[in-house]
Design an enzyme around this catalytic site. Structure first.
Site, PDB file in Angstrom:
ATOM      1  N   HIS A 299      43.530  46.212  42.800  1.00  0.00           N
ATOM      2  CA  HIS A 299      42.863  47.011  43.831  1.00  0.00           C
ATOM      3  C   HIS A 299      43.286  48.488  43.802  1.00  0.00           C
ATOM      4  CE1 HIS A 299      41.706  43.113  45.071  1.00  0.00           C
ATOM      5  NE2 HIS A 299      42.700  42.842  45.880  1.00  0.00           N
TER       6      HIS A 299
ATOM      7  N   ARG B 174      36.199  18.664  43.570  1.00  0.00           N
ATOM      8  CA  ARG B 174      36.758  17.420  43.040  1.00  0.00           C
ATOM      9  C   ARG B 174      36.644  16.296  44.059  1.00  0.00           C
ATOM     10  NH1 ARG B 174      41.453  17.211  38.881  1.00  0.00           N
ATOM     11  NH2 ARG B 174      41.474  14.952  38.778  1.00  0.00           N
TER      12      ARG B 174
HETATM   13  C1  BG6 Z   1      43.622  40.032  48.059  1.00  0.00           C
HETATM   14  C2  BG6 Z   1      45.092  39.704  48.011  1.00  0.00           C
HETATM   15  O1  BG6 Z   1      43.135  40.324  46.791  1.00  0.00           O
HETATM   16  O2  BG6 Z   1      43.414  41.150  48.912  1.00  0.00           O
HETATM   17  C3  BG6 Z   1      45.639  39.458  49.402  1.00  0.00           C
HETATM   18  O3  BG6 Z   1      45.295  38.552  47.212  1.00  0.00           O
HETATM   19  C4  BG6 Z   1      45.298  40.609  50.328  1.00  0.00           C
HETATM   20  O4  BG6 Z   1      47.050  39.257  49.357  1.00  0.00           O
HETATM   21  C5  BG6 Z   1      43.827  40.946  50.250  1.00  0.00           C
HETATM   22  O5  BG6 Z   1      45.664  40.220  51.637  1.00  0.00           O
HETATM   23  C6  BG6 Z   1      43.513  42.207  51.031  1.00  0.00           C
HETATM   24  O6  BG6 Z   1      42.130  42.400  51.072  1.00  0.00           O
HETATM   25  P1  BG6 Z   1      41.456  43.102  52.314  1.00  0.00           P
HETATM   26  O7  BG6 Z   1      40.016  43.222  51.938  1.00  0.00           O
HETATM   27  O8  BG6 Z   1      41.685  42.198  53.487  1.00  0.00           O
HETATM   28  O9  BG6 Z   1      42.136  44.425  52.479  1.00  0.00           O
END
Ligand code: BG6
Length: 486
Positions: free
Chosen positions: A237, A46
């Site tokens: 996740h 933007r």
């Molecule tokens: C993200 C979350 O999807 O994954 C975050 O929004 C989190 O809160 C992150 O910190 C963790 O990912 P990674 O790959 O650093 O373990």
């Protein structure tokens, strides 16, 4: 397989994700020689700034974050020459002319729209692309999380994006699926004969999946306080990891073969009722404490945090899968911020041996345990019982270890690098299908609803610990311990 030429359009092109993850990932692939000479990255924002000004922002924001491969002036100049900045108002179709102009019209050029924007903009952006004739049959759209905040909003996103793009054009990202070890888990399960016969209730006693972070909420309080650990980590996740562990063998690695099996797992998760939920789920919120010897504030004392926030920064639960393979096997899931350590791992514990032929009682045999480590160090560890050297027959736990970094000296690829390459190649296997997304929300929905109505607060835990004592009690009730606490 070499990539064909592409225009990668990043909506949210000057935002945090683009600067921290997407541009560094593309730089890395560029240095490794994966990007065609004329491939381009069109950053849409933007902000009304010119091309040079935008490149300055990338130089100041993105470049310092790149550790490897090292940034050399030539490689960086080649990379930034690929970047085109386009300023428009994503919600106003009438402002899309500069994007229409920037895109190449040759149908052989892959076109990807990556929506690194808040989800309430997805539908509007898709409509505006359509209105401007940009949503072609050959284009793809990538949706970044959060993909909704409950079942209704996830359904709405699916329906609205589905009005413009076919399911086969939609890439819903869960970056955990791009992590090296997750794919190694597929290799372990389906590239070896050894595990599959044992991968069931007869031989496995329980599974633990942990994603723990030392980090606090940082500067994301605005988003995080409306989300919490269940929405931010568990619904996506952790459930995706659970699916890969628990799914039936797919007939191939083709997208729908794998996604059909993951969907079956999500649909077989035992539903929580208010009564079972209270017994099997613990939520927590961090208080002040020490992480790596440093004093850190509590969640409610983070800048801009609501004083009386009830948002959970920790969840632990006991889940079950109602199938012949898994009936009665507990899956303990746990995630939290400001924990004692940063790690992500899956622990598959096998059953106790039935009878000891040695001069040791059966319960002195540590059950075999397979630890699949996603981070920080990627690898597999198998705990076995072995004879201690020397005279006599005394058995002790020993470890077989496969350290991916040591074994395969080849360069690493970050999750976003891998997933971006998959999108550009048109490979959907590591992306969630719409029905998977809805099934995952459907399963967590009763928990969300219960917490909304429940006036009680998440249990406090000190930063730098493994969460509330109730989480240890949850698993302790079954005579078990979390691996780090054992
Ligand atoms: C993200 C979350 O999807 O994954 C975050 O929004 C989190 O809160 C992150 O910190 C963790 O990912 P990674 O790959 O650093 O373990």
């Amino acid at each position: 397989m070499a990539l064909t030429d592409f225009d990668l359009v990043l909506f949210g092109g000057s935002g945090d994700l683009a600067m921290r993850k997407l541009l560094p990932a593309m730089y890395s692939r560029d240095v490794c020689g994966d990007l065609p000479a004329t491939a381009r990255i069109i950053c849409v924002g933007r902000q009304d700034c010119g091309q040079d000004e935008f490149i300055d922002i990338v130089n100041n924001t993105s470049k310092p974050l790149i550790k490897a491969p090292a940034v050399t002036p030539e490689a960086w100049a080649r990379f930034t020459a690929r970047i085109v900045y386009v300023s428009l108002n994503a919600t106003d179709a009438g402002t899309y002319a500069p994007l229409v102009e920037a895109l190449r019209t040759d149908g052989a050029i892959t076109r990807v729209y990556y929506l690194a924007t808040p989800p309430h903009l997805f539908a509007q952006i898709c409509d505006n692309l359509k209105e401007n004739g940009l949503a072609t049959k050959n284009s793809r759209v990538v949706l970044e999380k959060p993909l909704g905040r409950d079942l209704a909003s996830a359904k709405q996103i699916n329906a609205e994006v589905g009005q413009v793009f076919e399911e086969s054009q939609i890439y819903r990202i869960d970056h955990y699926l791009g992590k090296e070890t997750v794919q190694n888990l597929l290799a372990l399960r389906f590239g070896n004969i050894l595990f599959e016969p044992l991968w069931r209730r007869e031989w496995i006693s329980d599974v633990q999946i942990t994603i723990a972070e030392k980090l606090g909420v940082g500067n994301r309080i605005g988003y995080y306080d409306t989300s919490g650990a269940l929405r931010d980590m568990l619904q996506n996740h952790l459930l995706q990891l659970l699916c890969i562990v628990a799914m039936e063998p797919p007939t191939s690695i083709a997208p729908d073969a794998v996604r059909d099996e993951k969907l079956q797992v999500l649909r077989s998760l035992k539903k929580f009722t208010p009564a079972t939920l209270a017994q099997n789920i613990v939520r927590g919120q961090y208080r002040a404490g020490h992480v790596d010897g440093q004093a850190v504030p509590g969640y409610r004392d983070e800048p801009d945090a609501p004083e009386r926030s009830r948002t959970e920064t920790f969840v632990a639960m006991k889940a079950e899968i109602d199938t012949w393979r898994w009936a009665g096997v507990p899956f303990y899931l746990r995630t939290g911020k400001r924990m004692a350590d940063s790690l992500a791992e899956i622990v598959v514990r096998f059953k106790q041996i039935p009878h000891s032929i040695f001069n040791q009682p059966t319960n002195s045999f540590q059950p075999n345990c397979l630890v699949i480590r996603l981070q920080p160090d990627e690898g597999l560890r198998m705990n076995l019982m072995a004879k201690t050297p020397g005279e006599g027959m005394r058995l002790k736990p020993a470890e077989l270890e496969l350290d991916f970094r040591e074994t395969f000296k080849s360069p690493r690829m970050d999750a976003y690098e891998r997933l971006l390459l998959d999108v550009l190649r048109g490979q959907l296997t590591l992306f969630m299908r719409g029905d998977e997304l809805e099934a995952a929300w459907e399963w967590v929905e009763p928990i969300l609803k219960h917490w909304e109505q429940d006036e009680s607060l998440p249990t406090p835990y000190a930063s730098g610990t493994w969460g509330p004592a109730a989480a240890s009690a949850l698993i302790g009730r079954d005579g078990l311990q979390w691996r780090e606490e054992a």
